[in-house]
Enzyme design. Structure first.
Site, PDB file in Angstrom:
ATOM      1  N   ILE A   1       0.814  -1.219   0.000  1.00  0.00           N
ATOM      2  CA  ILE A   1       0.000   0.000   0.000  1.00  0.00           C
ATOM      3  C   ILE A   1       0.843   1.263   0.000  1.00  0.00           C
ATOM      4  O   ILE A   1       0.294   2.375  -0.037  1.00  0.00           O
ATOM      5  CB  ILE A   1      -0.951   0.019   1.224  1.00  0.00           C
ATOM      6  CG1 ILE A   1      -0.167  -0.112   2.529  1.00  0.00           C
ATOM      7  CG2 ILE A   1      -1.999  -1.060   1.107  1.00  0.00           C
ATOM      8  CD1 ILE A   1      -1.034  -0.028   3.779  1.00  0.00           C
ATOM      9  N   GLY A   2       2.138   1.156   0.033  1.00  0.00           N
ATOM     10  CA  GLY A   2       2.983   2.343   0.000  1.00  0.00           C
ATOM     11  C   GLY A   2       4.447   1.966  -0.077  1.00  0.00           C
ATOM     12  O   GLY A   2       4.855   0.869   0.315  1.00  0.00           O
TER      13      GLY A   2
ATOM     14  N   GLY B   1       8.453   4.156   0.084  1.00  0.00           N
ATOM     15  CA  GLY B   1       9.222   5.383   0.132  1.00  0.00           C
ATOM     16  C   GLY B   1      10.661   5.127  -0.252  1.00  0.00           C
ATOM     17  O   GLY B   1      10.986   4.113  -0.897  1.00  0.00           O
ATOM     18  N   CYS B   2      11.519   6.038   0.166  1.00  0.00           N
ATOM     19  CA  CYS B   2      12.929   5.905  -0.182  1.00  0.00           C
ATOM     20  C   CYS B   2      13.673   4.953   0.739  1.00  0.00           C
ATOM     21  O   CYS B   2      14.830   4.602   0.464  1.00  0.00           O
ATOM     22  CB  CYS B   2      13.600   7.271  -0.158  1.00  0.00           C
ATOM     23  SG  CYS B   2      13.540   8.089   1.445  1.00  0.00           S
TER      24      CYS B   2
ATOM     25  N   ALA C   1      11.672   2.331   2.796  1.00  0.00           N
ATOM     26  CA  ALA C   1      10.794   1.302   3.342  1.00  0.00           C
ATOM     27  C   ALA C   1       9.658   1.005   2.378  1.00  0.00           C
ATOM     28  O   ALA C   1       9.356   1.795   1.480  1.00  0.00           O
ATOM     29  CB  ALA C   1      10.226   1.736   4.699  1.00  0.00           C
ATOM     30  N   ALA C   2       9.028  -0.140   2.583  1.00  0.00           N
ATOM     31  CA  ALA C   2       7.801  -0.517   1.880  1.00  0.00           C
ATOM     32  C   ALA C   2       6.753  -0.852   2.928  1.00  0.00           C
ATOM     33  O   ALA C   2       7.063  -1.409   3.988  1.00  0.00           O
ATOM     34  CB  ALA C   2       8.047  -1.711   0.960  1.00  0.00           C
ATOM     35  N   VAL C   3       5.496  -0.505   2.645  1.00  0.00           N
ATOM     36  CA  VAL C   3       4.405  -0.680   3.603  1.00  0.00           C
ATOM     37  C   VAL C   3       3.384  -1.653   3.013  1.00  0.00           C
ATOM     38  O   VAL C   3       2.973  -1.505   1.849  1.00  0.00           O
ATOM     39  CB  VAL C   3       3.734   0.663   3.937  1.00  0.00           C
ATOM     40  CG1 VAL C   3       2.661   0.462   5.009  1.00  0.00           C
ATOM     41  CG2 VAL C   3       4.770   1.683   4.406  1.00  0.00           C
TER      42      VAL C   3
ATOM     43  N   LYS D   1       5.337  -1.897   8.185  1.00  0.00           N
ATOM     44  CA  LYS D   1       6.360  -1.162   7.445  1.00  0.00           C
ATOM     45  C   LYS D   1       7.668  -1.925   7.540  1.00  0.00           C
ATOM     46  O   LYS D   1       8.215  -2.122   8.628  1.00  0.00           O
ATOM     47  CB  LYS D   1       6.514   0.247   8.035  1.00  0.00           C
ATOM     48  CG  LYS D   1       7.506   1.129   7.313  1.00  0.00           C
ATOM     49  CD  LYS D   1       7.509   2.526   7.923  1.00  0.00           C
ATOM     50  CE  LYS D   1       8.466   3.449   7.186  1.00  0.00           C
ATOM     51  NZ  LYS D   1       8.471   4.824   7.773  1.00  0.00           N
TER      52      LYS D   1
ATOM     53  N   ASP E   1      10.958  16.356   7.973  1.00  0.00           N
ATOM     54  CA  ASP E   1      10.591  15.850   6.643  1.00  0.00           C
ATOM     55  C   ASP E   1       9.075  15.889   6.484  1.00  0.00           C
ATOM     56  O   ASP E   1       8.457  14.937   6.004  1.00  0.00           O
ATOM     57  CB  ASP E   1      11.109  14.421   6.447  1.00  0.00           C
ATOM     58  CG  ASP E   1      11.034  13.979   4.990  1.00  0.00           C
ATOM     59  OD1 ASP E   1      10.947  14.854   4.102  1.00  0.00           O
ATOM     60  OD2 ASP E   1      11.062  12.768   4.735  1.00  0.00           O
TER      61      ASP E   1
END
Length: 574
Positions: A149-150, A152-153, A155-157, A205, A349
């Site tokens: 569902i997500g 980033g730079c 991690a993955a969720v 996460k 951030d």
């Protein structure tokens, strides 16, 4: 002029008056008697000046009203031969002025006492998160993983759900009961709500481990900033307990629960699994056992949180909040930033991708600040970071870096103050909330290092005047002229709910504000006992009352009344 400034100016004036009206005549009188002692003849009885100055000085220090009374009395009792009319007028005027200051101080003392009593009542009522006591969830095998569902730079969720224990095996409830009951996102937002949240109420996460090693201690130390919003039971208790060190060698802080800050319910290390989409989305960070060309370590850190339907950027792409909802969302961001600042944490951030959104029972968006991987949370830093060389990381998104951070030059003794940096980022994100492009996103956007405030684009006309004022204040370049997150939040609180107290800005005073605060406290307490139309608004009002401070409230009221006066003059001029 504030009371502190008035008192300091009054004391300076009083010192000058005493020197002119008391010390100089006494000095002349003492010189006269010293001259008489030098005369030849029978010794005469010398009259020494009375030593009344130390006594009066102590009396004045103890009682400002006593000083006012003495000065008024001196102004009336000085005869034409003992003082000039100018001195008599100075004594009388200064005495009357001190009397007015004493009355104002008395009103402020009562208002401060009222604020402290209200604050004590609502601070006892701490934020109740929906987490119930349980003992599960410290292993990856305890969860059923869903789709991604997500990402980033770092991690993955993935969506997840906790396995239910066997019937009769344990009395503790499962993590699947973590989400509170009732439907979220009713009304117009029902179509936006993810249908899989009911089946997967959690989000896991998975951090990417590219050099921290595979031992638990090394992973926790390397990624300790991610544990800043963790609950006390997030890490499994072990003997001996792991000692965590932050990026600067100090133990990172932990923030307490808050309705506008994400909560990490579980944190554990485990071997990296081959999850759906891993080889396509992030093959380079996988360990060699899963991808021969991968650079990751075998184990990494997993964080378990509540599953939110979307982040703020996704929500704003699918919906246009009303002006009141936008103001409430801006206020929630400010409350979350203020909570972090009070506990010595700078997010560094803050952007729409790192803000998560859900809905309360009335369909009002509730937002939480997430992703603390770039935060400054060292226990001995107090929102200030040494900037000795260019290798020091100043934060995350360079486009949303506050001017004082972006323009900092490294050098010996250089320190970056982050106390108002997140508040500036909130002002930039507010453009997205109200349907405008973020003015600092490049390449077309402004540069936070050199922009001028007059270059900021206007917000839509539908945005309330007081909300536009807050955004303008938050985006001031100079931190000294920029309000803190607490003051900015107070401006919006007064604008939303303080209408009767601020109806007439010419007669608005701290006494009227204190009376309004008492009524507001009673309303919020009664709301908590019955049906609630909007839990977001109740949470915001509780945060406001739990953080009452007379000085911050007075500053916010000054900003608000000044902005309204400027608006009124602009309307009259047009």
């Amino acid at each position: 002029m504030s009371v502190k400034h008035a008192i300091s100016r009054g004391l300076e004036m009083g010192r000058s008056v005493f020197q002119l009206g008391v010390l100089k005549p006494v000095a002349r009188l003492a010189a006269k008697f010293r001259g008489e002692r030098l005369r030849v003849g029978p010794p005469a009885r010398s009259v020494q000046p009375q030593t009344f100055l130390p006594y009066r000085y102590r009396y004045y220090r103890m009682s400002l009203s006593g000083l006012a009374a003495q000065l008024q009395s001196l102004g009336f009792r000085r005869f034409p031969g003992t003082g000039s009319p100018r001195n008599r007028a100075v004594f009388l005027a200064f005495g009357l002025g001190l009397g007015l200051i004493e009355q104002q101080l008395e009103d402020d003392r009562r208002s401060a006492a009222t604020c402290q009593e209200i604050q004590a009542v609502f601070r006892k009522r701490k934020f109740q998160n929906p987490l119930k006591p349980f003992t599960l969830g410290y292993r990856l095998e305890d969860y059923m993983m869903g789709k991604q569902i997500g990402m980033g730079c770092d991690a993955a969720v993935y969506e997840a759900a906790a396995h239910l224990p066997a019937p009769g095996e344990r009395r503790e409830c499962s993590l699947v009961e973590l989400v509170s009951g009732g439907k979220d996102g009713q009304g117009e937002h029902e179509a936006l709500r993810s249908g899989s949240i009911a089946s997967y109420p959690l989000a896991v996460k998975m951090m990417w481990n590219l050099g921290a090693g595979s031992s638990r201690e090394a992973i926790l130390n390397s990624m300790s900033q991610e544990l800043v919003p963790a609950s006390p039971l997030a890490l499994k208790e072990e003997t001996p307990a792991p000692v965590l060190d932050g990026r600067f060698g100090g133990t990172p802080r932990r923030v307490s629960a808050h309705p506008n800050v994400v909560r990490v319910y579980r944190a554990f290390t485990a071997e990296v699994p081959l999850l759906p989409g891993a080889l396509e989305e992030y093959p380079d960070v996988l360990p060699p056992r899963l991808n021969p060309a991968g650079l990751g370590s075998n184990s990494t850190l997993f964080l378990v949180m509540k599953n939110y339907p979307f982040n703020l950027r996704q929500y704003l792409q699918a919906a246009v909040p009303s002006h009141r909802e936008g103001t409430l969302m801006l206020l929630q961001l400010l409350e979350g930033v203020d909570h972090l600042c009070k506990q010595g944490v700078a997010h560094r951030d803050l952007k729409s991708d790192n803000v998560l959104v859900e809905f309360d029972s009335g369909g009002c968006p509730r937002i939480v600040i997430a992703d603390f991987g770039c935060c400054l949370a060292e226990r001995d830093r107090a929102l200030r970071m040494p900037f000795n060389n260019r290798c020091v990381n100043r934060g995350g998104n360079a486009s949303l870096m506050a001017p004082e951070v972006a323009t900092a030059v490294p050098g010996p003794g250089m320190v970056i103050d982050y106390s108002k940096a997140d508040a500036w980022a909130v002002g930039a994100v507010s453009y997205e909330i109200f349907g405008r492009p973020n003015p600092f996103y490049r390449p077309e956007g402004l540069d936070s290092r050199q922009y001028q405030e007059k270059q900021l684009p206007p917000l839509p006309a539908r945005v309330p005047t007081d909300t536009r004022l807050v955004v303008e204040l938050l985006l001031r370049r100079a931190p000294a002229k920029r309000p803190s997150a607490r003051v900015a939040a107070n401006i919006l609180h007064l604008s939303l709910w303080g209408g009767s107290a601020l109806a007439n800005q010419d007669t608005a005073s701290m006494k009227s504000i204190a009376d309004w605060l008492l009524c507001q406290s009673a309303v919020v307490l009664l709301r908590g006992r019955g049906p609630v139309t909007s839990s977001v608004e109740v949470e915001l009002q509780r945060c406001f009352l739990a953080n009452l401070d007379l000085e911050d409230l007075n500053t916010a009221m000054g900003f608000l009344l000044f902005g309204r006066e400027q608006q009124r003059r602009g309307v009259l001029a047009n």
